[in-house]
Design a protein around this motif. Structure first.
Motif, PDB file in Angstrom:
ATOM      1  N   UNK A  19     -44.398 -43.671  19.666  1.00 21.31           N
ATOM      2  CA  UNK A  19     -44.497 -43.553  18.224  1.00 21.31           C
ATOM      3  C   UNK A  19     -44.044 -44.862  17.601  1.00 21.31           C
ATOM      4  N   UNK A  20     -44.950 -45.445  16.832  1.00 20.76           N
ATOM      5  CA  UNK A  20     -44.634 -46.679  16.117  1.00 20.76           C
ATOM      6  C   UNK A  20     -44.363 -46.356  14.657  1.00 20.76           C
ATOM      7  N   UNK A  21     -43.477 -47.135  14.077  1.00 18.54           N
ATOM      8  CA  UNK A  21     -43.160 -46.935  12.677  1.00 18.54           C
ATOM      9  C   UNK A  21     -43.185 -48.267  11.946  1.00 18.54           C
ATOM     10  N   UNK A  22     -43.555 -48.215  10.689  1.00 18.25           N
ATOM     11  CA  UNK A  22     -43.626 -49.422   9.870  1.00 18.25           C
ATOM     12  C   UNK A  22     -43.041 -49.084   8.505  1.00 18.25           C
ATOM     13  N   UNK A  23     -41.938 -49.727   8.187  1.00 21.94           N
ATOM     14  CA  UNK A  23     -41.288 -49.482   6.902  1.00 21.94           C
ATOM     15  C   UNK A  23     -41.618 -50.598   5.925  1.00 21.94           C
ATOM     16  N   UNK A  24     -41.865 -50.192   4.696  1.00 22.22           N
ATOM     17  CA  UNK A  24     -42.264 -51.128   3.647  1.00 22.22           C
ATOM     18  C   UNK A  24     -41.207 -51.125   2.549  1.00 22.22           C
ATOM     19  N   UNK A  25     -40.832 -52.304   2.117  1.00 21.43           N
ATOM     20  CA  UNK A  25     -39.884 -52.405   1.009  1.00 21.43           C
ATOM     21  C   UNK A  25     -40.364 -53.470   0.041  1.00 21.43           C
ATOM     22  N   UNK A  26     -39.998 -53.280  -1.207  1.00 15.95           N
ATOM     23  CA  UNK A  26     -40.398 -54.236  -2.224  1.00 15.95           C
ATOM     24  C   UNK A  26     -40.532 -53.545  -3.562  1.00 15.95           C
ATOM     25  N   UNK A  27     -40.160 -54.246  -4.573  1.00 15.52           N
ATOM     26  CA  UNK A  27     -40.235 -53.681  -5.919  1.00 15.52           C
ATOM     27  C   UNK A  27     -41.606 -53.949  -6.531  1.00 15.52           C
ATOM     28  N   UNK A  28     -41.981 -53.077  -7.459  1.00 17.12           N
ATOM     29  CA  UNK A  28     -43.188 -53.258  -8.262  1.00 17.12           C
ATOM     30  C   UNK A  28     -44.419 -53.443  -7.364  1.00 17.12           C
ATOM     31  N   UNK A  29     -44.476 -52.694  -6.296  1.00 15.18           N
ATOM     32  CA  UNK A  29     -45.580 -52.776  -5.359  1.00 15.18           C
ATOM     33  C   UNK A  29     -46.197 -51.398  -5.189  1.00 15.18           C
ATOM     34  N   UNK A  30     -47.509 -51.317  -5.440  1.00 15.51           N
ATOM     35  CA  UNK A  30     -48.214 -50.048  -5.295  1.00 15.51           C
ATOM     36  C   UNK A  30     -49.095 -50.115  -4.056  1.00 15.51           C
ATOM     37  N   UNK A  31     -48.815 -49.236  -3.124  1.00 16.42           N
ATOM     38  CA  UNK A  31     -49.566 -49.225  -1.876  1.00 16.42           C
ATOM     39  C   UNK A  31     -50.910 -48.558  -2.076  1.00 16.42           C
ATOM     40  N   UNK A  32     -51.963 -49.207  -1.582  1.00 18.72           N
ATOM     41  CA  UNK A  32     -53.307 -48.650  -1.637  1.00 18.72           C
ATOM     42  C   UNK A  32     -53.768 -48.230  -0.243  1.00 18.72           C
ATOM     43  N   UNK A  33     -53.428 -49.044   0.739  1.00 23.33           N
ATOM     44  CA  UNK A  33     -53.852 -48.721   2.103  1.00 23.33           C
ATOM     45  C   UNK A  33     -52.789 -49.189   3.087  1.00 23.33           C
ATOM     46  N   UNK A  34     -52.600 -48.409   4.151  1.00 24.70           N
ATOM     47  CA  UNK A  34     -51.684 -48.760   5.233  1.00 24.70           C
ATOM     48  C   UNK A  34     -52.490 -48.722   6.528  1.00 24.70           C
ATOM     49  N   UNK A  35     -52.260 -49.694   7.395  1.00 23.34           N
ATOM     50  CA  UNK A  35     -53.094 -49.778   8.585  1.00 23.34           C
ATOM     51  C   UNK A  35     -52.328 -50.343   9.767  1.00 23.34           C
ATOM     52  N   UNK A  36     -52.840 -50.037  10.945  1.00 23.36           N
ATOM     53  CA  UNK A  36     -52.320 -50.598  12.189  1.00 23.36           C
ATOM     54  C   UNK A  36     -53.439 -51.374  12.877  1.00 23.36           C
ATOM     55  N   UNK A  37     -53.082 -52.546  13.356  1.00 22.64           N
ATOM     56  CA  UNK A  37     -53.998 -53.387  14.116  1.00 22.64           C
ATOM     57  C   UNK A  37     -53.393 -53.633  15.490  1.00 22.64           C
ATOM     58  N   UNK A  38     -54.256 -53.895  16.446  1.00 25.96           N
ATOM     59  CA  UNK A  38     -53.810 -54.169  17.806  1.00 25.96           C
ATOM     60  C   UNK A  38     -54.423 -55.470  18.294  1.00 25.96           C
ATOM     61  N   UNK A  39     -53.591 -56.265  18.943  1.00 28.03           N
ATOM     62  CA  UNK A  39     -54.086 -57.515  19.521  1.00 28.03           C
ATOM     63  C   UNK A  39     -53.652 -57.586  20.975  1.00 28.03           C
ATOM     64  N   UNK A  40     -54.636 -57.460  21.867  1.00 27.10           N
ATOM     65  CA  UNK A  40     -54.369 -57.606  23.295  1.00 27.10           C
ATOM     66  C   UNK A  40     -54.404 -59.080  23.651  1.00 27.10           C
ATOM     67  N   UNK A  41     -53.755 -59.468  24.739  1.00 29.04           N
ATOM     68  CA  UNK A  41     -53.746 -60.879  25.134  1.00 29.04           C
ATOM     69  C   UNK A  41     -55.147 -61.438  25.254  1.00 29.04           C
ATOM     70  N   UNK A  42     -55.400 -62.551  24.581  1.00 27.25           N
ATOM     71  CA  UNK A  42     -56.693 -63.200  24.644  1.00 27.25           C
ATOM     72  C   UNK A  42     -57.753 -62.589  23.754  1.00 27.25           C
TER      73      UNK A  42
END
Length: 121
Positions: A19-42
């Motif tokens: 299970x991966x988690x991603x926490x977002x912090x910041x003022x005056x920021x409205x989230x529209x989309x959240x996403x995960x990307x993967x990069x394998x070696x090469x």
């Protein structure tokens, strides 16, 4: 400014889960989309899952049925549950948050530093 921090990566075994988690912090920021990307070696950094603020989720064909993206409103975070781990899931996983940072009216992407997932056979 917006801060994006991933956690939860590590070593997993084929057939296991992570299970991966991603926490977002910041003022005056409205989230529209959240996403995960993967990069394998090469390889390039590929989109594996996204979640729109409306609740609509999309997945890459290669992970459908095994990956689940969800939002944790209490922690202002997005999670990625990975089931039935496969060696090809190995890679660096990056969280991308897209939204509006006041006073700009232009959508912007903010990326985390990534968290490594390694799957052993």
């Amino acid at each position: 400014q917006v801060r994006v921090v991933e956690s939860g990566g590590g070593l997993g075994q084929t057939g296991g889960s992570l299970r991966l988690s991603c926490e977002v912090s910041g003022d005056r920021f409205r989230i529209i989309e959240m996403a995960w990307h993967r990069q394998a070696p090469g390889n390039e950094r590929d989109l594996v899952a996204s979640l729109h603020a409306s609740g609509h989720a999309e997945y890459a064909d290669s992970v459908k049925g095994r990956f689940t993206i969800s939002r944790d409103y209490a922690k202002n975070a997005v999670n990625l549950q990975i089931a039935s781990l496969q060696p090809e899931d190995t890679g660096m996983y990056y969280c991308r948050i897209n939204g509006l940072l006041e006073p700009s009216i232009r959508r912007q992407d903010f990326w985390g530093q990534g968290t490594q997932v390694t799957v052993s056979s």
